[in-house]
Write a protein that holds these residues in place. Structure first.
Motif, PDB file in Angstrom:
ATOM      1  N   ARG A 165       4.636  -9.936  -6.103  1.00  0.00           N
ATOM      2  CA  ARG A 165       4.575  -8.702  -6.886  1.00  0.00           C
ATOM      3  C   ARG A 165       3.166  -8.483  -7.456  1.00  0.00           C
ATOM      4  O   ARG A 165       2.654  -7.359  -7.457  1.00  0.00           O
ATOM      5  CB  ARG A 165       5.599  -8.763  -8.023  1.00  0.00           C
ATOM      6  N   ASP A 166       2.535  -9.554  -7.897  1.00  0.00           N
ATOM      7  CA  ASP A 166       1.225  -9.433  -8.534  1.00  0.00           C
ATOM      8  C   ASP A 166       0.075  -9.298  -7.539  1.00  0.00           C
ATOM      9  O   ASP A 166      -0.973  -8.729  -7.882  1.00  0.00           O
ATOM     10  CB  ASP A 166       0.965 -10.650  -9.427  1.00  0.00           C
ATOM     11  N   ASN A 167       0.247  -9.813  -6.329  1.00  0.00           N
ATOM     12  CA  ASN A 167      -0.886  -9.901  -5.403  1.00  0.00           C
ATOM     13  C   ASN A 167      -0.847  -8.954  -4.209  1.00  0.00           C
ATOM     14  O   ASN A 167      -1.903  -8.666  -3.642  1.00  0.00           O
ATOM     15  CB  ASN A 167      -1.015 -11.338  -4.884  1.00  0.00           C
ATOM     16  N   VAL A 168       0.327  -8.488  -3.802  1.00  0.00           N
ATOM     17  CA  VAL A 168       0.368  -7.647  -2.594  1.00  0.00           C
ATOM     18  C   VAL A 168       0.980  -6.271  -2.833  1.00  0.00           C
ATOM     19  O   VAL A 168       1.037  -5.459  -1.902  1.00  0.00           O
ATOM     20  CB  VAL A 168       1.118  -8.355  -1.437  1.00  0.00           C
ATOM     21  N   ILE A 169       1.443  -6.000  -4.029  1.00  0.00           N
ATOM     22  CA  ILE A 169       2.004  -4.672  -4.320  1.00  0.00           C
ATOM     23  C   ILE A 169       0.923  -3.802  -4.955  1.00  0.00           C
ATOM     24  O   ILE A 169       0.259  -4.211  -5.910  1.00  0.00           O
ATOM     25  CB  ILE A 169       3.218  -4.772  -5.260  1.00  0.00           C
TER      26      ILE A 169
END
Length: 428
Positions: free
Chosen positions: A231-235
């Motif tokens: 959620r934090d790195n690819v969204i």
């Protein structure tokens, strides 16, 4: 910010791409004597390589305007027979002679994993002469306005059930890779509800039914990282001016980067060979490279909720094989499947869905009668070869068609039983 920087880089480099294209045209113009020299061909090849490597690839067309049926060429038209914000259902309608018997109805569920449904163009082309083909044409999430709402794995399953109802009874469903899990879940839910439109058969190909079996690099990444990391790195939010402005998505360019990094040496070698083919004026080989990468490099975004729910359900929790998967508060029980026949297909060298991951569908669907199940492992093919290429055409497609004919219900009965042959493995 990464998505914004990605868009900015495309905008910044656009004038250089235009200049490269113009100079390339000058170096390939037959009226230019310099164009016939090796130096000019090398210059033009380098410029084309630069232009292609920095291009944004749009959604390709299927381009299947004709097919051969019973030895005769017939016209094919693409009809959208069902539509929702995140998917169109396309029917490849063949203009058959009056009075000809109908073929089995096959619903191809295309992967929603970064590429467009046209990735299955070869699959459609191979099956089209002998079947009535429908395909899910998933919509790029960056093209869907926020006002259209969310789309998650539960919605995906609802879409599948609605499309099966649209096509009608005795439909055969083929899930290619990622859709294997939602297809199996949808059939389980339909059987539990005694739905009269439950598919006659389902074919699961190279899919992550149980990623605990022979985990690949893709599976290991999901196990090593918590869901919050994804959620934090690819969204990221879709930037302006796309219609889906501010929609949280998993960008297609990130998925493509991951796929290419897994076989980076192979892609570098392919582009080096492309340059050499252009210099040698080997037009056929160069065109094959263009065709493949025009498709491979065209990617779409996925909604945040669909991507994260899929990662969590399929790759982290293994909810379906554990019997813990839920759909809108209702348990997904694959033990309820009794009527729908099951064929699973795997590739010996698949580095996306390892051997045994798709075959696990048989284990978790124990109440399908033995005469309605079959497993096939195709030797010497990777993930892409499971649904495309010469071995698919010669070895896999005939088995799919025979399996559908055997379990076809009332809409075109088959001609005898299918021989349960499994190359390189045991029958299920």
């Amino acid at each position: 910010m990464i998505y914004q920087l990605y868009e900015m880089s495309h905008a910044t480099i656009a004038p250089f791409r235009a200049a490269a294209d113009a100079v390339k045209l000058a170096h390939t113009n037959p009226l230019n004597p310099w164009s016939y020299t090796a130096a000019a061909r090398a210059m033009a090849a380098g410029l084309e390589l630069f232009e292609r490597m920095t291009r944004r690839y749009d959604k390709p067309a299927f381009g299947l305007s004709t097919t051969s049926v019973d030895g005769q060429t017939v016209k094919v038209t693409e009809d959208i027979i069902w539509s929702k914000p995140f998917c169109d259902l396309i029917h490849f309608r063949r203009h058959l002679p009056a009075g000809r018997a109908t073929d089995q109805k096959l619903l191809l569920v295309a992967p929603m994993s970064g590429h467009y449904a046209t990735l299955l163009r070869g699959t459609v082309e191979t099956l089209l002469p002998n079947a009535d083909i429908y395909i899910t044409d998933w919509i790029d999430a960056r093209m869907v306005p926020l006002a259209e709402g969310r789309f998650d794995l539960d919605d995906y399953i609802d879409y599948l059930i609605e499309m099966i109802h649209q096509i009608g009874p005795n439909t055969h469903v083929i899930g290619v890779c990622q859709p294997s899990v939602p297809v199996l879940a949808a059939v389980g839910l339909m059987e539990a509800a005694e739905d009269p439109f439950t598919p006659a058969s389902m074919v699961l190909m190279g899919g992550p039914i149980d990623t605990r079996e022979n985990p690949t690099a893709v599976n290991n990444l999901a196990q090593e990282k918590p869901l919050d990391w994804f959620r934090d790195n690819v969204i990221m939010n879709v930037p302006w001016p796309h219609p889906g402005f501010m929609r949280p998505v998993y960008p297609g360019f990130l998925q493509l980067s991951g796929f290419m990094s897994m076989n980076l040496d192979r892609h570098i070698a392919a582009h080096k060979e492309f340059f050499e083919h252009l210099v040698k004026n080997d037009g056929d080989s160069a065109e094959r490279h263009r065709d493949f990468y025009d498709e491979y490099l065209a990617v779409m975004d996925l909604t945040e909720e669909f991507y994260l729910q899929t990662v969590d359900t399929v790759f982290i929790k293994h909810a379906l094989p554990k019997g813990e998967m839920m759909h809108r508060g209702v348990p997904v029980d694959t033990k309820k499947i009794r009527k729908t026949a099951l064929l699973t297909v795997e590739g010996e060298k698949d580095d996306i869905s390892g051997l045994g991951q798709t075959r696990a569908a048989h284990t978790i669907s124990p109440n399908i009668p033995d005469d309605k199940r079959m497993h096939y492992m195709q030797p010497d093919v990777g993930h892409y070869g499971v649904f495309n290429g010469s071995r698919f055409s010669k070895e896999i497609a005939p088995r799919i068609l025979a399996f559908a004919a055997k379990h076809g219900g009332s809409s075109g009965e088959g001609s005898g039983p299918v021989k349960r042959v499994v190359k390189g493995g045991k029958g299920a």
